[in-house]
Enzyme design. Structure first.
Site, mmCIF file in Angstrom:
data_model
loop_
_atom_site.group_PDB
_atom_site.id
_atom_site.type_symbol
_atom_site.label_atom_id
_atom_site.label_comp_id
_atom_site.label_asym_id
_atom_site.label_seq_id
_atom_site.Cartn_x
_atom_site.Cartn_y
_atom_site.Cartn_z
ATOM 1 N N ARG A 255 0.820 -1.220 0.000
ATOM 2 C CA ARG A 255 0.000 0.000 0.000
ATOM 3 C C ARG A 255 0.849 1.264 0.000
ATOM 4 O O ARG A 255 0.421 2.312 -0.474
ATOM 5 C CB ARG A 255 -0.989 0.001 1.178
ATOM 6 N N GLU B 190 4.268 -9.776 14.550
ATOM 7 C CA GLU B 190 3.564 -10.346 15.702
ATOM 8 C C GLU B 190 4.079 -11.751 16.004
ATOM 9 O O GLU B 190 4.346 -12.100 17.150
ATOM 10 C CB GLU B 190 2.061 -10.371 15.415
#
Lengths: 174, 174
Positions: free
Chosen positions: B59, B96
């Site tokens: 993006r 994560e």
């Protein structure tokens, strides 16, 4: 377009032996050449009404994003599976080994919207064909396909029929 | 920036339960809002000299590409491993679960180049930190980091010190 072709770096044997990779990052490092490329890509569509530009992850995001901005129209991303967060339509396409899928948000295009499909490179046309299917599923009307580079010896254009296909820079052999 | 915030779609439980995903595709469907966002992102850097914009796959390619075009400067892509065809520098960052790598072409930035780093979202700052490392490795001087959205409750800004960080839209809680 020979001067723009000179801005593209040729990298032999990438991503694998025997492939000559056309590296557009050297073009993007030159803002004047980039502007010239964008203007050149848009010229054949100047008289067309366009509501949205569709661009495919990842390099198509660069050229598609800029062209949508330049035209002042919507930008609609087509992405690899699982990346778009809302309800999607899917289309699969053939790759060299096996197949892959692309997705578009179902509400990204309205019926009758005039769509310009933008990408950096037309090779075998597999990606373009999947985008064609996605846009048609949503009822969009394809104004044309617009590429910076075409590897015309791979005849990808065939898969994008019956639509107008324009490429700024052509490589007629490997 | 409340009117721009309204253009961002909130999608609960994406990519997984408990996460509120901020979907920018609805903003990109509105060309006026997109233009306003780009102008707003650039405002704090108006008086700065900028040689190149660095944007991260995927993006970041949309916003980075547009901003480089708007400024008339180079666009330098940072990509996932194995995507850039020329010699690269690498930096790893924590995700994560486990870690990931990002790459930049070694010749994409010259020593002393003034760099604006652009991305759509500042979350934990892992990606930004890797980009910081890559630009510094090549001798680039970071003018600042520019984001459309910041999730300030995740305190990602801390990782981008000592550089200027600007975000147009802030979410102060999940």
């Amino acid at each position: 377009m020979e001067e723009l072709k000179e801005k593209i770096r040729n990298i032999p044997d990438f991503p694998k032996k025997g492939i000559m990779f056309r590296d557009i990052t050297t073009l993007l490092q030159d803002p004047k050449a980039t502007k010239k490329a964008i203007k050149g890509m848009l010229e054949p569509f100047e008289s067309e009404k366009i509501d949205a530009v569709v661009g495919t992850e990842s390099r198509g995001f660069i050229f598609g994003g800029i062209i949508a901005y330049e035209l002042g129209v919507s930008f609609v991303p087509v992405r690899k599976p699982g990346k778009l967060p809302f309800t999607t339509e899917k289309a699969s396409f053939e790759k060299e080994y096996g197949s892959d899928e692309l997705e578009i948000h179902r509400d990204a295009i309205k019926k009758g919207d005039k769509i310009l499909v933008v990408d950096d490179l037309l090779a075998t046309g597999g990606t373009g064909q999947a985008v064609k299917e996605l846009v048609e599923k949503l009822g969009g009307e394809i104004v044309g396909f617009c590429f910076l580079i075409e590897l015309s010896f791979l005849e990808g254009k065939e898969k994008l029929k019956p639509y107008k296909v324009f490429s700024l820079i052509d490589y007629t052999s490997e």
